[in-house]
Design a protein around this motif. Sequence first.
Motif, PDB file in Angstrom:
ATOM      1  N   HIS A  85      -8.663   1.464   2.488  1.00 38.34           N
ATOM      2  CA  HIS A  85      -8.176   0.145   2.084  1.00 38.34           C
ATOM      3  C   HIS A  85      -7.155   0.319   0.990  1.00 38.34           C
ATOM      4  O   HIS A  85      -6.984   1.398   0.471  1.00 38.34           O
ATOM      5  CB  HIS A  85      -9.321  -0.734   1.640  1.00 38.34           C
ATOM      6  N   HIS A 145      -3.106  -9.364  -2.530  1.00 41.59           N
ATOM      7  CA  HIS A 145      -3.402  -8.020  -2.012  1.00 41.59           C
ATOM      8  C   HIS A 145      -4.365  -8.064  -0.818  1.00 41.59           C
ATOM      9  O   HIS A 145      -4.093  -7.484   0.226  1.00 41.59           O
ATOM     10  CB  HIS A 145      -3.983  -7.126  -3.113  1.00 41.59           C
ATOM     11  N   HIS A 159      -3.637  -4.196   1.948  1.00 44.26           N
ATOM     12  CA  HIS A 159      -5.003  -3.693   1.823  1.00 44.26           C
ATOM     13  C   HIS A 159      -5.577  -3.041   3.080  1.00 44.26           C
ATOM     14  O   HIS A 159      -6.253  -2.031   2.976  1.00 44.26           O
ATOM     15  CB  HIS A 159      -5.938  -4.798   1.333  1.00 44.26           C
ATOM     16  N   ASN A 170      -6.518  -3.118  -5.546  1.00 43.34           N
ATOM     17  CA  ASN A 170      -7.749  -2.547  -6.104  1.00 43.34           C
ATOM     18  C   ASN A 170      -7.559  -1.094  -6.552  1.00 43.34           C
ATOM     19  O   ASN A 170      -8.243  -0.626  -7.451  1.00 43.34           O
ATOM     20  CB  ASN A 170      -8.898  -2.652  -5.088  1.00 43.34           C
ATOM     21  N   HIS A 171      -6.588  -0.377  -5.958  1.00 40.25           N
ATOM     22  CA  HIS A 171      -6.333   1.004  -6.358  1.00 40.25           C
ATOM     23  C   HIS A 171      -5.512   1.106  -7.639  1.00 40.25           C
ATOM     24  O   HIS A 171      -5.300   2.205  -8.140  1.00 40.25           O
ATOM     25  CB  HIS A 171      -5.608   1.755  -5.242  1.00 40.25           C
ATOM     26  N   ASP A 215      -1.677  -2.058  -4.223  1.00 43.69           N
ATOM     27  CA  ASP A 215      -1.993  -0.649  -4.048  1.00 43.69           C
ATOM     28  C   ASP A 215      -0.732   0.207  -4.179  1.00 43.69           C
ATOM     29  O   ASP A 215      -0.329   0.910  -3.245  1.00 43.69           O
ATOM     30  CB  ASP A 215      -2.734  -0.383  -2.726  1.00 43.69           C
ATOM     31  N   ASP A 218       0.817  -1.218   0.000  1.00 43.79           N
ATOM     32  CA  ASP A 218       0.000   0.000   0.000  1.00 43.79           C
ATOM     33  C   ASP A 218       0.857   1.277   0.000  1.00 43.79           C
ATOM     34  O   ASP A 218       0.786   2.078   0.938  1.00 43.79           O
ATOM     35  CB  ASP A 218      -0.993  -0.061   1.168  1.00 43.79           C
TER      36      ASP A 218
HETATM   37 FE   LIG Z   1      -6.508  -2.162  -1.302  1.00 39.27          FE
END
Ligand SMILES: [Fe+2]
Length: 282
Positions: free
Chosen positions: A282, A153, A189, A70-71, A40, A9
């Motif tokens: 997240h 992730h 995450h 997801n980012h 991320d 992240d």
């Molecule tokens: Fe994430």
Amino acid sequence: MRKLFHISDLHFGLEDRTALGWFEDIVRRERPAAVLITGDLTMRARSREFTAACDWIEALDVPVTVEVGNHDLPYFNPLARFFWPYARIRRIERLVERELDFPGLAVVPLKTTARAQWRLDWSKGRVSRRALSKTLAAIDALPRGTTILITAHHPLVEAGTRGQALTRGGEAALAALAARGVAAVLTGHVHDAFDLMKQTPAGPIRMIGAGTLSQRIRSTPPSFNQLAIAGGVIDVRVRNLEAVSTPDMQIRAVPPDALPPRSPGEPVAPIGAVPPADPPVH
Ligand SMILES: [Fe+2]
Ligand SMILES: [Fe+2]
């Protein structure tokens, strides 16, 4: 003994330059066998964010494996999200979802990020049948007795952190990995570190989560995990960036333009907006 660093992240766009510089110095001094990045990389998958992330990763100058978070899927362009989701990460494509092999030790990726899914929040995790089969096949190809680490992730099941992953298919995946004797599943995450044993129908399995090196801290300061592996035993140490005033750095909500506040203490949420009790970081 083999030393690996697990980071997560980075969220370029809201990266923490102090935390990144601190980590770079440690890598330069201690030369880990590899850096495992569990997703991320960016805030909104913008080209300039990926450029900064790729520059930083390439400068580490040690073996690296990268998961997509997801980012990291195109956020503003739905066409790109569906058809060319990884186009902006092409520069480091060879590092993405890449297996790392050392004598007696392997790091095997598991994809948990979905371009779309049958629920409103696409940021949550999902282990597809295809993704799990790919990971299990990679495990089955390893020599017997190999210590196996999985990188993903999203935590496959909840780990008791404030942030949630709610990974679909995660429980079954965790049991399948436990049945294969996987030593640990490494994830990101949720932006807080953890290290715990989880029971599954196929036996226990270790879950290890890394914190964040971004400004999007949640309950703990920026950190990374150091893994020391010898004879199948994994010793995990969470290394925090010291002298950080956690409450001052914590953000309650992410503004639509994803920019940090202009001055210390300035609210990030729009004026008049009520910050949620448990913001979805997240
Ligand atoms: Fe994430
Ligand atoms: Fe994140």
